[in-house]
Write a protein that holds these residues in place. Structure first.
Motif, PDB file in Angstrom:
ATOM      1  N   PRO B 753       8.366  -7.396  15.604  1.00 55.21           N
ATOM      2  CA  PRO B 753       7.522  -7.899  16.690  1.00 55.21           C
ATOM      3  C   PRO B 753       6.083  -8.115  16.210  1.00 55.21           C
ATOM      4  CG  PRO B 753       7.891  -5.558  16.948  1.00 55.21           C
ATOM      5  CD  PRO B 753       8.720  -5.996  15.777  1.00 55.21           C
ATOM      6  N   ARG B 754       5.298  -8.735  17.039  1.00 59.22           N
ATOM      7  CA  ARG B 754       3.903  -8.983  16.669  1.00 59.22           C
ATOM      8  C   ARG B 754       3.191  -7.661  16.416  1.00 59.22           C
ATOM      9  NH1 ARG B 754       0.630 -13.926  18.844  1.00 59.22           N
ATOM     10  NH2 ARG B 754      -0.363 -13.288  16.892  1.00 59.22           N
ATOM     11  N   GLY B 755       2.286  -7.706  15.463  1.00 54.19           N
ATOM     12  CA  GLY B 755       1.496  -6.518  15.161  1.00 54.19           C
ATOM     13  C   GLY B 755       2.195  -5.514  14.259  1.00 54.19           C
ATOM     14  N   THR B 756       3.342  -5.910  13.686  1.00 53.89           N
ATOM     15  CA  THR B 756       4.052  -4.965  12.803  1.00 53.89           C
ATOM     16  C   THR B 756       4.381  -5.625  11.463  1.00 53.89           C
ATOM     17  OG1 THR B 756       6.272  -5.561  13.568  1.00 53.89           O
ATOM     18  CG2 THR B 756       5.128  -3.838  14.799  1.00 53.89           C
ATOM     19  N   LEU B 757       4.475  -4.803  10.446  1.00 57.37           N
ATOM     20  CA  LEU B 757       4.823  -5.237   9.094  1.00 57.37           C
ATOM     21  C   LEU B 757       5.954  -4.341   8.583  1.00 57.37           C
ATOM     22  CD1 LEU B 757       1.196  -5.174   7.598  1.00 57.37           C
ATOM     23  CD2 LEU B 757       2.317  -7.171   8.614  1.00 57.37           C
ATOM     24  N   PHE B 758       6.804  -4.926   7.739  1.00 59.00           N
ATOM     25  CA  PHE B 758       7.839  -4.113   7.087  1.00 59.00           C
ATOM     26  C   PHE B 758       7.879  -4.486   5.608  1.00 59.00           C
ATOM     27  CE2 PHE B 758      12.076  -3.638   5.264  1.00 59.00           C
ATOM     28  CZ  PHE B 758      12.346  -2.308   5.555  1.00 59.00           C
ATOM     29  N   VAL B 759       7.927  -3.463   4.758  1.00 59.99           N
ATOM     30  CA  VAL B 759       8.064  -3.684   3.308  1.00 59.99           C
ATOM     31  C   VAL B 759       9.105  -2.704   2.774  1.00 59.99           C
ATOM     32  CG1 VAL B 759       6.894  -3.661   1.070  1.00 59.99           C
ATOM     33  CG2 VAL B 759       5.634  -4.379   3.108  1.00 59.99           C
ATOM     34  N   PRO B 760      10.140  -3.180   2.058  1.00 56.42           N
ATOM     35  CA  PRO B 760      11.098  -2.241   1.446  1.00 56.42           C
ATOM     36  C   PRO B 760      10.488  -1.587   0.211  1.00 56.42           C
ATOM     37  CG  PRO B 760      11.684  -4.504   0.887  1.00 56.42           C
ATOM     38  CD  PRO B 760      10.493  -4.587   1.808  1.00 56.42           C
ATOM     39  N   PHE B 761      10.987  -0.399  -0.133  1.00 60.45           N
ATOM     40  CA  PHE B 761      10.347   0.364  -1.216  1.00 60.45           C
ATOM     41  C   PHE B 761      11.148   0.370  -2.516  1.00 60.45           C
ATOM     42  CE2 PHE B 761      12.657   4.452  -1.568  1.00 60.45           C
ATOM     43  CZ  PHE B 761      13.437   4.436  -0.432  1.00 60.45           C
ATOM     44  N   PHE B 762      12.188  -0.474  -2.632  1.00 61.79           N
ATOM     45  CA  PHE B 762      13.070  -0.378  -3.804  1.00 61.79           C
ATOM     46  C   PHE B 762      12.474  -0.936  -5.092  1.00 61.79           C
ATOM     47  CE2 PHE B 762      14.128  -4.797  -4.425  1.00 61.79           C
ATOM     48  CZ  PHE B 762      13.968  -5.379  -3.179  1.00 61.79           C
ATOM     49  N   ASP B 763      11.388  -1.694  -5.002  1.00 62.52           N
ATOM     50  CA  ASP B 763      10.925  -2.479  -6.147  1.00 62.52           C
ATOM     51  C   ASP B 763       9.810  -1.742  -6.890  1.00 62.52           C
ATOM     52  OD1 ASP B 763       9.979  -4.383  -7.902  1.00 62.52           O
ATOM     53  OD2 ASP B 763      10.191  -6.035  -6.467  1.00 62.52           O
ATOM     54  N   GLU B 764      10.095  -1.342  -8.136  1.00 71.12           N
ATOM     55  CA  GLU B 764       9.113  -0.549  -8.878  1.00 71.12           C
ATOM     56  C   GLU B 764       7.897  -1.367  -9.294  1.00 71.12           C
ATOM     57  OE1 GLU B 764      10.905   1.050 -12.376  1.00 71.12           O
ATOM     58  OE2 GLU B 764      10.768  -0.814 -13.498  1.00 71.12           O
ATOM     59  N   ARG B 765       8.012  -2.685  -9.196  1.00 72.91           N
ATOM     60  CA  ARG B 765       6.847  -3.510  -9.558  1.00 72.91           C
ATOM     61  C   ARG B 765       5.930  -3.738  -8.366  1.00 72.91           C
ATOM     62  NH1 ARG B 765      10.755  -8.065 -10.782  1.00 72.91           N
ATOM     63  NH2 ARG B 765      11.371  -7.097  -8.826  1.00 72.91           N
ATOM     64  N   LEU B 766       6.419  -3.429  -7.178  1.00 75.48           N
ATOM     65  CA  LEU B 766       5.648  -3.658  -5.950  1.00 75.48           C
ATOM     66  C   LEU B 766       5.702  -2.368  -5.124  1.00 75.48           C
ATOM     67  CD1 LEU B 766       7.169  -7.179  -5.243  1.00 75.48           C
ATOM     68  CD2 LEU B 766       4.863  -6.724  -6.036  1.00 75.48           C
ATOM     69  N   LEU B 767       4.838  -1.447  -5.478  1.00 74.61           N
ATOM     70  CA  LEU B 767       4.944  -0.090  -4.934  1.00 74.61           C
ATOM     71  C   LEU B 767       4.234   0.030  -3.582  1.00 74.61           C
ATOM     72  CD1 LEU B 767       4.368   1.932  -8.224  1.00 74.61           C
ATOM     73  CD2 LEU B 767       6.532   1.550  -7.039  1.00 74.61           C
ATOM     74  N   ILE B 768       4.986  -0.114  -2.527  1.00 76.57           N
ATOM     75  CA  ILE B 768       4.392  -0.034  -1.193  1.00 76.57           C
ATOM     76  C   ILE B 768       3.882   1.377  -0.903  1.00 76.57           C
ATOM     77  CG2 ILE B 768       6.601   0.429  -0.012  1.00 76.57           C
ATOM     78  CD1 ILE B 768       3.549  -1.587   1.284  1.00 76.57           C
ATOM     79  N   ASN B 769       4.406   2.353  -1.647  1.00 78.69           N
ATOM     80  CA  ASN B 769       3.918   3.714  -1.404  1.00 78.69           C
ATOM     81  C   ASN B 769       2.513   3.963  -1.950  1.00 78.69           C
ATOM     82  OD1 ASN B 769       5.830   4.910   0.284  1.00 78.69           O
ATOM     83  ND2 ASN B 769       7.259   5.139  -1.428  1.00 78.69           N
ATOM     84  N   GLU B 770       1.924   2.957  -2.555  1.00 75.53           N
ATOM     85  CA  GLU B 770       0.498   3.052  -2.847  1.00 75.53           C
ATOM     86  C   GLU B 770      -0.309   2.847  -1.555  1.00 75.53           C
ATOM     87  OE1 GLU B 770      -0.362   0.310  -5.981  1.00 75.53           O
ATOM     88  OE2 GLU B 770       0.702   1.506  -7.486  1.00 75.53           O
ATOM     89  N   VAL B 771       0.370   2.358  -0.526  1.00 78.41           N
ATOM     90  CA  VAL B 771      -0.297   2.018   0.736  1.00 78.41           C
ATOM     91  C   VAL B 771      -0.014   3.043   1.833  1.00 78.41           C
ATOM     92  CG1 VAL B 771      -0.491   0.181   2.493  1.00 78.41           C
ATOM     93  CG2 VAL B 771      -0.120  -0.427   0.092  1.00 78.41           C
TER      94      VAL B 771
END
Lengths: 90, 807
Positions: B753-771
């Motif tokens: 929905p509006r106002g939300t973001l989703f990022v999967p965490f499986f990719d070691e080159r794109l570490l969403i857990n830095e956020v």
């Protein structure tokens, strides 16, 4: 040689079923088993992994197909090497 | 008839699929007679990935896994597998398998021998045993976890051992403990075959537990009516199958659960008889405590008064009539209702509270203890239940549901391990987030963990707030990171010592799945190069410490703490790898552990029974005829052998010692960090169908990697349009803690929905857990990965972002 055993769950729309079976039989990559109730066993022989994936998606898009389960896969002389992450390009 | 090999494989594939089709249609099949080929040797194993616990048939030819089939004899998956499962064999054969120990010398990793590696670890521990920590996961086998726990708690008197499961399901544990007094679900997967209503609380099983979800789809295909209710913060593939979709504002699931309870009482539709006989009421203390304080039914009722459907709508965004719909379903005792949840409820700063509330709604309405009536959590790792929750590989835990803070429990374990009284330290060690925070803090500033040994997991990718909790190690000279793994990972990147590990069927193993099912397998192929089992590594280091004279590695009789003997009673030197397989170490460790499971009535089956079965659900109890019977439904007289005759239901580990479960009131409270002007979006992280956990295995399988090659940012198309983002454009996702660049995926699999973001965490080159944030639940210490505030901008606008918070 990605050869997979698939189990298709079909809906009970007879027209859609008929179209789906005809579409599957028309392609050489598939060998169909006997249907048991809503379940149709299929062997899929794809030239490579990319084709295998596309065929899987194609099956899922057929009108009578509710769900595609994978029962088995043989990959012993698969030509595509198993990769390492650093090879993947974003 | 002369068959080509290709034709033979085609026919085998069709035969396997036909057998499953027959089984589903109710036609008798003798699966064991369906042998796909004499040239391939087949054996059973649980799948290596998630907590569902599917069994696979593993085909081995010339020392290599060459084929995988769903195991038709397995009750869990009945011959089916998901897209990951049927490729599980390929995880063994990535090109970059780690094959020799590597030690960082002058900044560079250099090959060393196993003897040297073991000595480096032992000397590091010997120098300061108290500053050493072990970090594992629900990917540990039960014997591996048990050995690691015994080394730490008995050998080193050190409770700094924790597991990645802390990040996945510890809120489920505290939910069960504070409701029933004992951990793990009462129901099982059979509930999926019996329920009339299936409610998914922030759960997406169509992608995360697809084989379980296919059981439900399968029932519909047979013409059965099953009402599927999807409660979530974004539309997913599961939503496509739902009869009702209820989209709620992040964090507001507590208000929804309270709203249901409010109506059950107001309408008089709660199960008065069940509540009167089997339940007590409970509320929080100040400050909060796991077992809270007693409250009366009137207190409970009064606390719920404000949670009218309209008030719940205001908080959650779910229309009041849908709250009434839920309450009406729960108020109908003729229906059978199963609730499922996983990370959506657990990775939550109010995780324990929402777990308690969902149990409470089931108890209050009496939807409990009959097949199809159950509140059931799912797990993400293959042995999160078996190894972490049951063995107790957590900073506060001991085997079989014991805890270090309990003097009786410590005494029982000291007796069992034949060590002197007082050997086990009574203070819990650091939980995961604290352990890594301490490791990443200079010693002189209170960072009391100097050495961490990571086995079977990848915290360099899976921890939240990575800059603080992992990358902080980078410039601390005296901190030493040991990592045993099968591939290079985000964690090995900072490792000082890397140990090559055997994987899955390259070693013996035992797992415990989400429905209390213990599953065993045998080694089928050799690991590559010098890779060795984690269990051997632990035993070898323990022996080296014994040889170096560390007193804790001796029992009361002066003997080595880990003593394995052959049939004649002669000690087998399993620490010498040449002799590791001279005896079945798994069997010995498991049989040493097994009696410990009786305390909390979690009696696991004997090893030899596990060999014969496709897993057995505990409690497993021996019958008069010598056979062993598993238990599907705990606390229910009709199935649980420990329930008193005539009791109907008995919560025999009740917190209140009166055989009653607790119905909690826990208020809705805002999230730790909510969107604001600077960071106006909710950010949620999670998984995708094709990849498992941090992707270290599945990203190396071309078929899976090709299907989902990289992480992405999922957002609402209207939000994207307002910011001028095109589909596929690389943009920046930022929080106060970090920022990463990701391609935007609009109208992909899910619909946020509006106002939300989703990022999967499986990719070691794109570490969403830095956020992500890293705020934890006060009871379970599980971090919230499902919500923090974030913003997004074009690459050209990065300079407009607020500076990052000081790390």
């Amino acid at each position: 040689m990605p050869i997979s055993g698939l189990l298709l769950t079909l809906n009970d729309n007879t027209v859609a079923r008929s179209e789906t079976l005809a579409a599957l039989r028309a392609r050489s990559e598939f060998e169909l088993g006997d249907c048991f109730g809503s379940w149709l066993p299929v062997a899929m022989d794809a030239p490579d992994d990319e084709d295998s994936r596309q065929l899987h998606d194609w099956i899922a898009s057929l009108p009578a197909v509710e769900f595609v389960d994978v029962v088995s896969v043989h990959f012993d002389d698969d030509k595509s090497p198993v990769t390492e992450i650093s090879e993947v390009q974003l | 008839m002369n068959l080509t090999r290709r034709r033979f494989v085609q026919l085998s594939a069709l035969a396997a699929a036909t057998s499953v089709a027959k089984a589903r249609a109710g036609v008798n099949v003798l699966a064991e007679n369906d042998k796909p080929g004499a040239e391939i040797k087949w054996d059973k194993a649980p799948c290596r990935f998630c907590g569902t616990g599917c069994h696979v048939r593993v085909g081995v030819q010339e020392g290599k896994v060459v084929a995988i089939q769903g195991d038709q004899l397995a009750e869990v998956n009945k011959g089916l597998l998901c897209v990951k499962g049927y490729h599980v064999g390929a995880i063994l054969y990535g090109k970059d398998r780690l094959t020799q120990p590597l030690l960082r010398k002058n900044g560079k990793l250099e090959p060393i021998s196993w003897d040297e590696a073991v000595e480096v670890i032992a000397k590091r521990i010997q120098a300061n045993p108290k500053s050493f920590a072990m970090y594992g996961s629900g990917q540990w086998t039960i014997p591996e976890g048990y050995a690691a726990l015994k080394l730490m708690k008995a050998g080193l008197s050190n409770n700094h051992i924790d597991a990645n499961a802390r990040l996945c399901m510890s809120s489920a544990v505290t939910g069960y403990l504070s409701t029933y007094g004992v951990d793990e679900p009462a129901g099982c997967y059979d509930d999926l075959d019996q329920c009339d209503v299936l409610i998914l609380w922030g759960n997406n099983p169509a992608e995360m537990h697809p084989v379980l979800f296919s059981r439900v789809v399968d029932r519909r295909s047979r013409g059965e009516k099953i009402t599927l209710i999807d409660m979530g913060t974004r539309r997913t593939r599961t939503t496509e199958y739902a009869d009702h979709y209820m989209e709620f504002r992040p964090q507001s699931d507590l208000a929804i659960a309270n709203g249901i309870a409010h109506l059950l009482i107001k309408n008089g539709t709660y199960d008065k008889d069940f509540v009167a006989k089997h339940c007590n009421f409970r509320g929080d203390t100040d400050p909060v405590s796991l077992n809270g304080q007693a409250i009366s039914f009137d207190d409970f009722k009064k606390s719920l008064e404000t949670y009218t459907p309209e008030y719940v709508e205001k908080i959650s965004g779910v229309p009041a009539e849908k709250i009434r719909l839920l309450a009406d379903l729960f108020g109908d005792r003729k229906l059978r209702i199963t609730s499922l949840w996983c990370m959506g409820m657990n990775q939550h700063t109010r995780g324990t509270a929402i777990n308690r509330l969902v149990h409470g709604v089931h108890l209050l309405s009496g939807h409990f203890g009959r097949p199809g009536d159950a509140p059931t959590s799912l797990t993400g790792q293959p042995s999160a239940c078996g190894t972490v929750r049951e063995v107790g590989t957590l900073s506060h835990g001991l085997p079989g549901g014991r805890v270090v803070a309990n003097a009786e429990h410590r005494a029982e374990m000291e007796k069992h391990w034949n060590v002197e009284a007082g050997r086990i330290h009574p203070t819990p060690g650091h939980h995961t987030v604290l352990m890594w925070e301490k490791f990443c803090t200079p010693t002189e500033q209170g960072g009391d963990i100097d050495t961490v040994w990571v086995q079977v997991t990848n915290p360099g990718q899976s921890l939240p707030n990575l800059h603080k909790l992992f990358r902080g190690k980078k410039n601390l000279e005296n901190k030493f990171l040991i990592v045993s793994d099968v591939y290079p990972t985000a964690t090995t990147e900072l490792a000082d010592l890397i140990l090559p590990a055997a994987l899955w069927v390259e070693k013996n193993g035992i797992y415990g799945n989400s429905e209390r099912r213990t599953q065993q397998w045998f080694k089928m192929v050799n690991p590559p190069g010098q890779a060795r089992p984690d269990c051997w590594m632990t035993l070898a280091v323990a022996r080296k410490l014994y040889d170096l004279g560390l007193p804790g590695l001796r029992d009361k009789d002066g003997k080595f703490l880990f003593r394995f003997t052959d049939d004649s009673g002669k000690e087998v030197p399993v620490w010498d790898f040449a002799h590791y397989y001279d005896t079945n170490v798994d069997r010995a460790l498991y049989e040493d552990y097994r009696p410990l499971t009786a305390l909390k009535h979690k009696n696991v089956a004997p090893y030899d029974e596990l060999i014969k079965a496709r897993g057995l659900r505990w409690p497993v109890v021996e019958q008069k005829d010598g056979s062993w019977r598993e238990t599907k439904f705990r606390f229910s007289e009709f199935d649980d052998p420990f329930v008193k005759k005539g009791a109907e239901f008995q919560f025999y580990h009740s917190v209140t010692k009166d055989d009653r479960a607790l119905i909690w009131f826990c208020p809705y409270e805002p999230a730790e960090e909510e969107p604001d002007k600077e960071y106006p979006f909710w950010l949620c992280t999670g998984r995708v169908l094709e990849h498992w956990h941090t992707g270290t295995m599945t990203m190396r399988v071309p078929q899976l990697n090709g299907s989902m090659p990289h992480a992405y940012l999922e957002m609402n198309p209207e939000d994207a349009r307002e910011r001028g983002f095109a589909n596929g454009e690389i943009v920046i996702v930022a929080s106060r803690r970090g920022r990463i660049k990701l391609p935007v995926w609009l109208n992909g699999r899910a619909r946020p929905p509006r106002g939300t973001l989703f990022v999967p965490f499986f990719d070691e080159r794109l570490l969403i857990n830095e956020v992500t944030l890293g705020a934890v639940d006060p009871h379970s210490k599980e971090p919230d990965y499902k919500k923090c505030s974030a913003t997004v901008c074009k690459l050209s606008e990065e300079d407009k972002l607020a500076p990052l918070a000081k790390r």
